[in-house]
Design a protein around this motif. Structure first.
Motif, mmCIF file in Angstrom:
data_model
loop_
_atom_site.group_PDB
_atom_site.id
_atom_site.type_symbol
_atom_site.label_atom_id
_atom_site.label_comp_id
_atom_site.label_asym_id
_atom_site.label_seq_id
_atom_site.Cartn_x
_atom_site.Cartn_y
_atom_site.Cartn_z
ATOM 1 N N LEU A 279 0.826 -1.210 0.000
ATOM 2 C CA LEU A 279 0.000 0.000 0.000
ATOM 3 C C LEU A 279 0.860 1.259 0.000
ATOM 4 O O LEU A 279 0.534 2.255 -0.654
ATOM 5 C CB LEU A 279 -0.922 -0.007 1.220
ATOM 6 N N GLN A 280 1.963 1.227 0.726
ATOM 7 C CA GLN A 280 2.851 2.385 0.759
ATOM 8 C C GLN A 280 3.509 2.615 -0.598
ATOM 9 O O GLN A 280 3.651 3.762 -1.048
ATOM 10 C CB GLN A 280 3.906 2.196 1.847
ATOM 11 N N LEU A 281 3.868 1.537 -1.273
ATOM 12 C CA LEU A 281 4.443 1.665 -2.610
ATOM 13 C C LEU A 281 3.414 2.227 -3.593
ATOM 14 O O LEU A 281 3.752 3.005 -4.488
ATOM 15 C CB LEU A 281 4.952 0.308 -3.100
ATOM 16 N N ALA A 282 2.136 1.831 -3.413
ATOM 17 C CA ALA A 282 1.077 2.317 -4.298
ATOM 18 C C ALA A 282 0.838 3.814 -4.133
ATOM 19 O O ALA A 282 0.270 4.459 -5.024
ATOM 20 C CB ALA A 282 -0.216 1.554 -4.036
ATOM 21 N N GLN A 283 1.271 4.375 -3.002
ATOM 22 C CA GLN A 283 1.080 5.801 -2.731
ATOM 23 C C GLN A 283 2.295 6.650 -3.127
ATOM 24 O O GLN A 283 2.352 7.843 -2.814
ATOM 25 C CB GLN A 283 0.797 6.008 -1.236
ATOM 26 N N LEU A 284 3.263 6.018 -3.810
ATOM 27 C CA LEU A 284 4.474 6.747 -4.179
ATOM 28 C C LEU A 284 4.154 8.018 -4.957
ATOM 29 O O LEU A 284 4.649 9.098 -4.648
ATOM 30 C CB LEU A 284 5.387 5.850 -5.020
ATOM 31 N N LEU A 285 3.354 7.867 -5.990
ATOM 32 C CA LEU A 285 3.006 9.019 -6.817
ATOM 33 C C LEU A 285 1.956 9.889 -6.144
ATOM 34 O O LEU A 285 1.990 11.117 -6.261
ATOM 35 C CB LEU A 285 2.498 8.551 -8.186
ATOM 36 N N THR A 286 1.049 9.264 -5.404
ATOM 37 C CA THR A 286 -0.083 10.001 -4.835
ATOM 38 C C THR A 286 0.361 11.111 -3.899
ATOM 39 O O THR A 286 -0.059 12.264 -4.030
ATOM 40 C CB THR A 286 -1.021 9.050 -4.085
ATOM 41 N N HIS A 287 1.204 10.795 -2.923
ATOM 42 C CA HIS A 287 1.608 11.792 -1.933
ATOM 43 C C HIS A 287 2.388 12.936 -2.565
ATOM 44 O O HIS A 287 2.237 14.092 -2.176
ATOM 45 C CB HIS A 287 2.430 11.125 -0.835
ATOM 46 N N MET A 311 -3.015 9.277 -13.752
ATOM 47 C CA MET A 311 -1.672 8.778 -13.466
ATOM 48 C C MET A 311 -1.612 8.054 -12.131
ATOM 49 O O MET A 311 -0.958 7.015 -11.992
ATOM 50 C CB MET A 311 -0.675 9.941 -13.482
ATOM 51 N N VAL A 312 -2.293 8.599 -11.139
ATOM 52 C CA VAL A 312 -2.287 7.998 -9.806
ATOM 53 C C VAL A 312 -2.943 6.619 -9.832
ATOM 54 O O VAL A 312 -2.435 5.649 -9.252
ATOM 55 C CB VAL A 312 -2.999 8.938 -8.805
ATOM 56 N N LEU A 313 -4.075 6.480 -10.512
ATOM 57 C CA LEU A 313 -4.772 5.199 -10.575
ATOM 58 C C LEU A 313 -3.961 4.151 -11.331
ATOM 59 O O LEU A 313 -3.885 2.986 -10.915
ATOM 60 C CB LEU A 313 -6.143 5.381 -11.227
ATOM 61 N N ILE A 314 -3.366 4.544 -12.440
ATOM 62 C CA ILE A 314 -2.563 3.594 -13.218
ATOM 63 C C ILE A 314 -1.367 3.100 -12.409
ATOM 64 O O ILE A 314 -1.068 1.899 -12.371
ATOM 65 C CB ILE A 314 -2.092 4.256 -14.532
ATOM 66 N N THR A 315 -0.670 4.028 -11.751
ATOM 67 C CA THR A 315 0.500 3.660 -10.946
ATOM 68 C C THR A 315 0.130 2.697 -9.826
ATOM 69 O O THR A 315 0.815 1.688 -9.600
ATOM 70 C CB THR A 315 1.154 4.916 -10.354
ATOM 71 N N ALA A 316 -0.957 3.000 -9.124
ATOM 72 C CA ALA A 316 -1.397 2.130 -8.026
ATOM 73 C C ALA A 316 -1.742 0.735 -8.547
ATOM 74 O O ALA A 316 -1.372 -0.275 -7.936
ATOM 75 C CB ALA A 316 -2.597 2.755 -7.325
ATOM 76 N N PHE A 317 -2.443 0.668 -9.671
ATOM 77 C CA PHE A 317 -2.839 -0.619 -10.248
ATOM 78 C C PHE A 317 -1.619 -1.467 -10.596
ATOM 79 O O PHE A 317 -1.563 -2.670 -10.308
ATOM 80 C CB PHE A 317 -3.694 -0.377 -11.496
ATOM 81 N N PRO A 365 -5.485 6.010 -2.867
ATOM 82 C CA PRO A 365 -5.042 7.135 -3.710
ATOM 83 C C PRO A 365 -6.150 8.145 -4.012
ATOM 84 O O PRO A 365 -5.917 9.357 -3.982
ATOM 85 C CB PRO A 365 -4.564 6.436 -4.995
ATOM 86 N N LEU A 366 -7.361 7.650 -4.295
ATOM 87 C CA LEU A 366 -8.467 8.572 -4.549
ATOM 88 C C LEU A 366 -8.776 9.410 -3.309
ATOM 89 O O LEU A 366 -9.023 10.616 -3.394
ATOM 90 C CB LEU A 366 -9.716 7.802 -4.976
ATOM 91 N N ALA A 367 -8.746 8.769 -2.144
ATOM 92 C CA ALA A 367 -9.013 9.492 -0.898
ATOM 93 C C ALA A 367 -7.979 10.587 -0.667
ATOM 94 O O ALA A 367 -8.304 11.695 -0.233
ATOM 95 C CB ALA A 367 -9.034 8.519 0.277
ATOM 96 N N SER A 368 -6.713 10.287 -0.961
ATOM 97 C CA SER A 368 -5.652 11.280 -0.761
ATOM 98 C C SER A 368 -5.870 12.509 -1.640
ATOM 99 O O SER A 368 -5.651 13.643 -1.197
ATOM 100 C CB SER A 368 -4.288 10.650 -1.075
ATOM 101 N N LEU A 369 -6.301 12.291 -2.876
ATOM 102 C CA LEU A 369 -6.537 13.427 -3.772
ATOM 103 C C LEU A 369 -7.751 14.246 -3.337
ATOM 104 O O LEU A 369 -7.768 15.471 -3.489
ATOM 105 C CB LEU A 369 -6.712 12.931 -5.207
#
Length: 464
Positions: A279-287, A311-317, A365-369
């Motif tokens: 989960l932390q890796l999936a948030q790399l771009l988000t934060h 971009m955030v959704l693709i990266t997380a996926f 990621p959606l919540a962070s945005l």
């Protein structure tokens, strides 16, 4: 002072965030075997329960630091620096005042509560538990003070600098704990190491902020009640997140310990720690994207806004899908190898936690945005309700299914939040047709590049 989307700045933010996540993941992977091996599973299990306290105390700033960071970023993107200073100082007054009150109440509770309220341990005396808990309370309060400095870096377009400072702080304080434990020190000294390291880190963060953002004056002379009132709504809504996170991250561990025993808790926490690496890796771009997203919303730059969501959704996926597969298949073996055989979770727990990574990689990621727009109240309170509900759900499920029951309670939370976040994201972040246009455009660009490569390859073969 106003700023547009800068891919170099975004790239630096991603790199700093990647470093932060690697530090956190590395520290988590290091702490479990070191503490379990040197302290024994019983003392380590008690430490895990006590160290949940700083997470609960993270809510005591009333959400003002995070809400202020978003508002400061949006104001700075429009060049309103004097207003940024007023928001900064107003938020800091609230953070300091609330921290002082919570410190007094928490420390009084630590020493006045009867012994029956503390975990029973044959190797960890009641006095040691009280001292360890007192030190962890002060440490948790000090952690809050750094959050207002991070908001300062963020608003000035220096997210990477702030993330780098935070990562080095976590690295330094936890390596101090590891060093003391290896040399035979117990939990009390480990708590002292955390506390002193955080004090030093706060001084360093203050100095760096003053050097990098000299116009962001540190003090209280510009604090205004009107600014506090404006921040109140978003801040209180943000308060739901640390309370909710503490509930489902730490509360489930407490519920599991109450339903079973302290010795069972590490099975769950070790597996959950491994799952949260994904989960932390999936948030790399988000934060790294959050301050840029706040600025884009303030500028009403719809093209940049939708592009960042895509971009955030693709990266997380691309991150959570393979990670979930590995965790579901090899999770128990990885945890056993990581802890040198001290901890080996059941396969069904690994499967459940893999599912939480897959779902959490979508809604987090959606919540962070959404948080980056200060429009999070609509889903923050449902999250709090669902997260708090994981505690009794975890207790009941653990009585029935053991350690896997605690994992199922988190899975239920993730399912609910996927539904809520998708509904709220549709109105707060994007319209379906906007995101569809982005992905169609991305597909077209990829197709054109592939066709160009095929044509180039065909020409090359013809020459041959």
């Amino acid at each position: 002072m106003g700023r547009s989307l800068n891919f170099r700045r975004l790239g630096l933010g991603v790199a700093a965030n990647a470093y932060d996540k690697l530090v956190i993941a590395g520290i988590q992977l290091l702490l479990v075997p070191v503490l379990a091996l040197h302290w024994g599973i019983e003392v380590y299990g008690t430490w895990v329960l006590l160290s949940t306290i700083p997470s609960f105390l993270s809510a005591s700033d009333l959400g003002f630091a995070s809400a202020a960071g978003t508002r400061m970023t949006m104001l700075a993107s429009r060049g309103e620096t004097e207003e940024v200073v007023r928001v900064f100082q107003s938020a800091w007054v609230v953070v300091l005042a609330s921290s002082a009150i919570v410190s007094i109440v928490a420390l009084a509770a630590v020493w006045l509560l009867p012994a029956e309220f503390y975990p029973a341990s044959t190797e960890f005396s009641l006095g040691e538990i009280r001292w360890t808990l007192s030190l962890l309370v002060v440490y948790g309060i000090l952690c809050l003070q750094g959050s207002i400095f991070v908001a300062g870096f963020r608003c000035a377009g220096l997210f990477a600098v702030g993330a780098f400072c935070v990562a080095n702080t976590v690295l330094f304080e936890n390596l101090s704990v590891v060093a003391l434990v290896v040399f035979g020190c117990g939990p009390v000294y480990a708590a002292v190491a955390l506390l002193l390291s955080r004090c030093l880190a706060l001084v360093v963060q203050n100095v760096v902020l003053r050097a990098k953002v000299p116009w962001l004056r540190i003090g209280f002379s510009e604090a205004r009640r009107a600014e506090v009132r404006d921040l109140w709504g978003p801040a209180i809504a943000l308060l739901a997140f640390p309370i909710g996170q503490a509930s489902y991250l730490q509360g489930t561990a407490l519920a599991l310990g109450a339903a079973t025993s302290a010795a069972i808790v590490p099975l769950f926490t070790a597996t959950r720690t491994l799952s949260r690496v994904g989960l932390q890796l999936a948030q790399l771009l988000t934060h790294a994207t959050m301050p840029e997203f706040s600025a884009a919303v303030a500028r009403k730059d719809d093209k940049a806004r939708v592009a960042m969501v895509g971009m955030v959704l693709i990266t997380a996926f691309l991150i959570v899908v393979p990670f979930s597969i590995v965790l579901s298949v090899f999770g128990p073996e990885i945890v056993a190898a990581w802890t040198r055989g001290v901890i080996r979770p059941p396969q069904d727990l690994a499967l459940v936690m893999a599912a939480t990574v897959l779902l959490g990689g979508f809604w987090n990621p959606l919540a962070s945005l959404i948080i980056a727009t200060n429009r999070h109240a609509s889903f923050a309170y449902p999250f709090l309700v669902f997260a708090v509900a994981t505690i009794p759900l975890s207790y009941v499920a653990s009585l029935w299914l053991g350690v896997t029951g605690a994992g199922l309670s988190i899975l239920a939370l993730d399912i609910c939040m996927c539904v809520v976040t998708m509904r709220k994201g549709h109105t707060a972040l994007f319209q379906v047709h906007e995101l569809s246009q982005f992905f169609n455009g991305l597909k077209l660009k990829v197709g054109l590049k592939l066709n160009a490569r095929r044509v180039k390859a065909g020409r090359h073969s013809n020459r041959m």
